[in-house]
Motif scaffolding. Structure first.
Motif, short mmCIF file in Angstrom:
data_model
loop_
_atom_site.label_atom_id
_atom_site.label_comp_id
_atom_site.label_asym_id
_atom_site.label_seq_id
_atom_site.Cartn_x
_atom_site.Cartn_y
_atom_site.Cartn_z
N SER A 175 0.70 -1.06 -0.13
CA SER A 175 0.00 0.00 -0.04
C SER A 175 0.85 1.22 -0.06
O SER A 175 1.74 1.30 1.11
N PRO A 176 0.73 2.02 -0.96
CA PRO A 176 1.50 3.42 -1.07
C PRO A 176 1.40 4.20 0.19
O PRO A 176 2.08 5.16 0.49
N ARG A 177 0.14 4.20 0.87
CA ARG A 177 -0.35 4.70 2.15
C ARG A 177 0.74 4.70 2.91
O ARG A 177 0.78 5.40 4.33
N LEU A 178 1.41 3.51 3.02
CA LEU A 178 2.44 3.30 4.26
C LEU A 178 3.72 3.85 4.12
O LEU A 178 4.48 3.84 4.99
N GLU A 179 3.87 4.51 3.09
CA GLU A 179 5.33 4.98 2.51
C GLU A 179 5.53 6.27 3.43
O GLU A 179 6.56 6.34 4.13
N GLU A 180 4.66 7.16 3.59
CA GLU A 180 4.88 8.49 4.01
C GLU A 180 5.08 8.03 5.66
O GLU A 180 6.18 8.78 6.40
N PRO A 181 4.11 7.33 6.65
CA PRO A 181 4.59 6.94 7.76
C PRO A 181 5.91 6.46 8.18
O PRO A 181 6.50 6.77 8.89
N ALA A 182 6.25 5.30 7.42
CA ALA A 182 7.55 4.68 7.34
C ALA A 182 8.57 5.81 7.18
O ALA A 182 9.46 5.62 8.07
N ARG A 183 8.33 6.71 6.28
CA ARG A 183 9.79 7.65 6.28
C ARG A 183 9.69 8.62 7.46
O ARG A 183 10.56 9.05 7.88
N ASP A 184 8.45 8.87 8.15
CA ASP A 184 8.46 9.68 9.16
C ASP A 184 9.12 9.01 10.44
O ASP A 184 9.80 9.74 10.96
N LEU A 185 8.74 7.81 10.48
CA LEU A 185 9.48 7.09 11.77
C LEU A 185 11.00 6.84 11.40
O LEU A 185 11.69 7.06 12.13
N LEU A 186 11.30 6.58 10.11
CA LEU A 186 12.71 6.53 9.95
C LEU A 186 13.56 7.76 10.17
O LEU A 186 14.64 7.66 10.84
N THR A 187 12.85 8.79 9.81
CA THR A 187 13.35 9.99 9.74
C THR A 187 13.58 10.35 11.57
O THR A 187 14.75 10.90 12.13
N GLU A 188 12.81 10.27 12.36
CA GLU A 188 12.67 10.42 13.75
C GLU A 188 14.00 9.09 14.46
O GLU A 188 14.51 9.55 15.27
#
Length: 617
Positions: A533-546
């Motif tokens: 699901s492309p919807r998971l990409e943004e929260p995954a990037r946010d968590l990796l940035t944190e």
């Protein structure tokens, strides 16, 4: 029931190997009426998985896996198994050669005369070339050619390379003949708009009680591009002159055998290819035989066929002609199935075929299968039509008592045992009217469901398809086991009532091959990239940035030598791994990021409690 392609294919191979090791003759050997269809299915039970599933390959003996060898142990060691397949293929090609030296495509086990007429099929009828046999021979020959070509390249100098070359030549000749048979069995049948058959077609196209003239006018409008392509492009074994009259109805697709008066296919200098027998099949096409042909032709354009260069120039010419026919058939039957924008004909179950027997859910499934082919060809699997197609497949499974409880002696059970008999119109020209008995409803449903699931982009639709596939597979697997497939591959009990003894006692090659095809399709589906699901990409990037920010802070504040430094280094590797996965598997990247954040929080708390407090001023 979960579909487990590897385990269940090994179970089937073990049963097939036991049967081969007993030394029983194939159905066509030693009998008065050879049956090339059943014998082809017998070989495909081994050759099809061996050439379509990489971990089941037998063409490179040194790479054959241990559990595969264990399943095939009755046939011998890693060198003996390919030799056995060569022997069986050679016997098959020799057996199913007519008196004139050309390949024959018979199917005696599927042909039955009407019991009410009190007559048996004539010798001429039993020798008829039929589409089902031509289609399966295409699949078998492609599998055999690929197997033999790779085996020849990897065999040692002491092995019989010359025999392989001769076998490849004979297999290629049979492939050419099978393709010619399919070309001559394709039909464009023009229907007089004033005939009774035309009126039945118009009722089928317009289930919403629209006036006949309105349906006919709409058919002309929608079919105009298809009609133009047929008139301008179609050649090789068919006449389409009558389509020039634009006020006619028409159907196109495959009938059960070579069409009556079908022109012969010619080669260089207009010399006909040998072995082209006169046809007797009536011109109206049938969706079941159209679907069988579509399944076979797609193998001519598979990645393996193209990579290994299995087709010679003549076969490539025939393949292009068959691809055009496939596209025309898919477009026509999709037009018929989706003619109305409200309640489409394919949703009006069961489908009615004018002049070709009673209505049946099996006909509806065949039409739905052609629609699936059309969707996949047009790569239209993301559109609104997919949910409606899934719903049709689910309704068919329910009506066939695959996903709902079966009632003993209920009419739905006849779809599976004894199956549906399709009248072979035109066969009465050389004897009694024949019928084609098919009991592959669940196998066809499984194949269409897996094919659509492999390409659909909507996760909800894919989940519905996978659930339907598992239920259908469970039904098919139990039929195979209840009939004694896991023990002896002989008919022992009926499909849905194990306590009722079977009477046929023929080897279960048709059912076993259907099951094998479904498992190969499932294996292909499972090897595809994971649907994400492309919807998971943004929260995954946010968590990796944190997580990256926390790691950098701890790396500065903490003592990084010793055990803590090693732990931070491992966390950094996991962060890099998660970032590399974010485009392909965003859900996995998100899960890894959460684990890293949890571990970093533990390290931060530990550092807070162990750090010495600042001295007082």
């Amino acid at each position: 029931m979960r579909i487990e392609p590897r385990r269940h294919l090994l179970d089937i191979w073990a049963a097939v190997a036991r049967h081969h090791a007993i030394g029983e003759e194939p159905v066509g050997l030693g009998t008065e009426h050879p049956d090339s269809l059943t014998d082809a299915e017998r070989l495909l039970c081994l050759l099809y998985p061996a050439t379509e599933v990489p971990t089941f390959r037998l063409d490179q003996p040194d790479l054959t896996e241990r559990d595969v060898l264990a399943a095939l142990a009755p046939l011998g060691d890693r060198r003996a198994v390919p030799a056995h397949l060569i022997t069986e293929l050679s016997r098959f090609l020799h057996t199913h050669t007519a008196d004139d030296g050309t390949p024959s495509f018979t199917a005696g086990s599927c042909l039955h005369a009407d019991p009410g007429c009190g007559a048996e099929p004539t010798d001429r009828q039993r020798a008829l070339d039929v589409v089902g046999s031509c289609a399966r021979s295409v699949t078998l020959c492609l599998a055999a050619l690929g197997f033999l070509k790779v085996l020849r390249e990897t065999s040692s100098p002491s092995e019989p390379g010359v025999r392989i070359d001769v076998l490849m030549e004979a297999t290629s000749a049979r492939l050419t003949a099978a393709m010619i048979g399919l070309l001559r069995s394709f039909t464009v049948d023009v229907v007089d708009p004033e005939s009774a058959r035309a009126r039945r077609l118009l009722v089928l196209f317009g289930p919403n009680k629209a006036a006949d003239h309105e349906v006919l006018r709409e058919f002309h409008r929608r079919s105009r591009p298809l009609r133009d392509v047929i008139v301008q492009s179609l050649a090789l074994g068919i006449q389409v002159d009558e389509l020039m009259h634009r006020d006619t109805l028409f159907e196109c697709g495959w009938t059960w055998g070579v069409v009556r008066d079908a022109p012969r296919i010619t080669g260089e200098k207009d010399v006909p290819f040998p072995g082209q027998r006169d046809g007797i099949a009536a011109p109206p096409p049938h969706p079941y035989f159209t679907l069988v042909a579509l399944d076979a032709v797609q193998g001519l354009f598979s990645e393996r066929t193209l990579t290994l260069g299995l087709l010679d120039p003549v076969q490539q010419r025939f393949a292009e002609a068959l691809r055009l026919r496939c596209e025309l058939a898919e477009r026509y039957w999709s037009l018929a199935a989706r003619f109305s924008d409200r309640r489409r004909p394919r949703e009006d179950i069961p489908w009615r075929i004018p002049g070709q027997g009673p209505e049946s859910e099996h006909h509806s499934l065949s039409v739905a299968g052609i629609v699936v082919h059309d969707l996949l060809r047009r790569r239209a699997v993301h559109r609104h039509d997919v949910p409606r197609t899934v719903t049709v497949l689910e309704r068919l499974a329910d009506r066939a008592r695959i996903t709902s409880r079966a009632v003993r002696h209920g009419p739905a059970l006849a779809l599976h045992d004894p199956g549906v008999t399709l009248p072979l119109t035109g066969s009465e020209r050389s004897g009694p009217l024949l019928g084609w008995r098919t009991d592959d409803f669940s196998a066809q449903l499984l194949r269409r469901t897996l094919a659509l699931a492999a390409r659909v982009e909507d996760s909800a639709a894919r989940d519905r398809l996978l659930s339907l596939a598992e239920q259908t597979y469970a039904h098919l697997w139990e039929r195979w086991r209840n009939r004694g497939g896991a023990v002896s591959l002989r008919e022992g009990r009926t499909a849905d009532h194990p306590d009722v003894p079977g009477t046929d006692r023929l080897p279960l090659w048709l059912l076993t091959s259907d099951l094998t095809d479904g498992l190969v399709a499932a294996a292909s589906l499972y090897r595809q990239p994971v649907l994400t699901s492309p919807r998971l990409e943004e929260p995954a990037r946010d968590l990796l940035t944190e997580a990256t920010g926390l790691w950098e802070r701890l790396h500065v504040d903490m003592t990084v030598d010793g055990k803590t430094g090693q732990q931070l280094s491992r966390i950094r590797d996991r962060l890099d791994h998660a970032r590399a996965l974010i485009d392909e598997r965003p859900g996995t990247a998100l899960a890894l990021a959460i684990d890293v954040l949890r571990e970093l929080d533990v390290l931060r708390e530990l550092d807070t409690h162990t750090r010495p407090s600042d001295p007082p001023c």
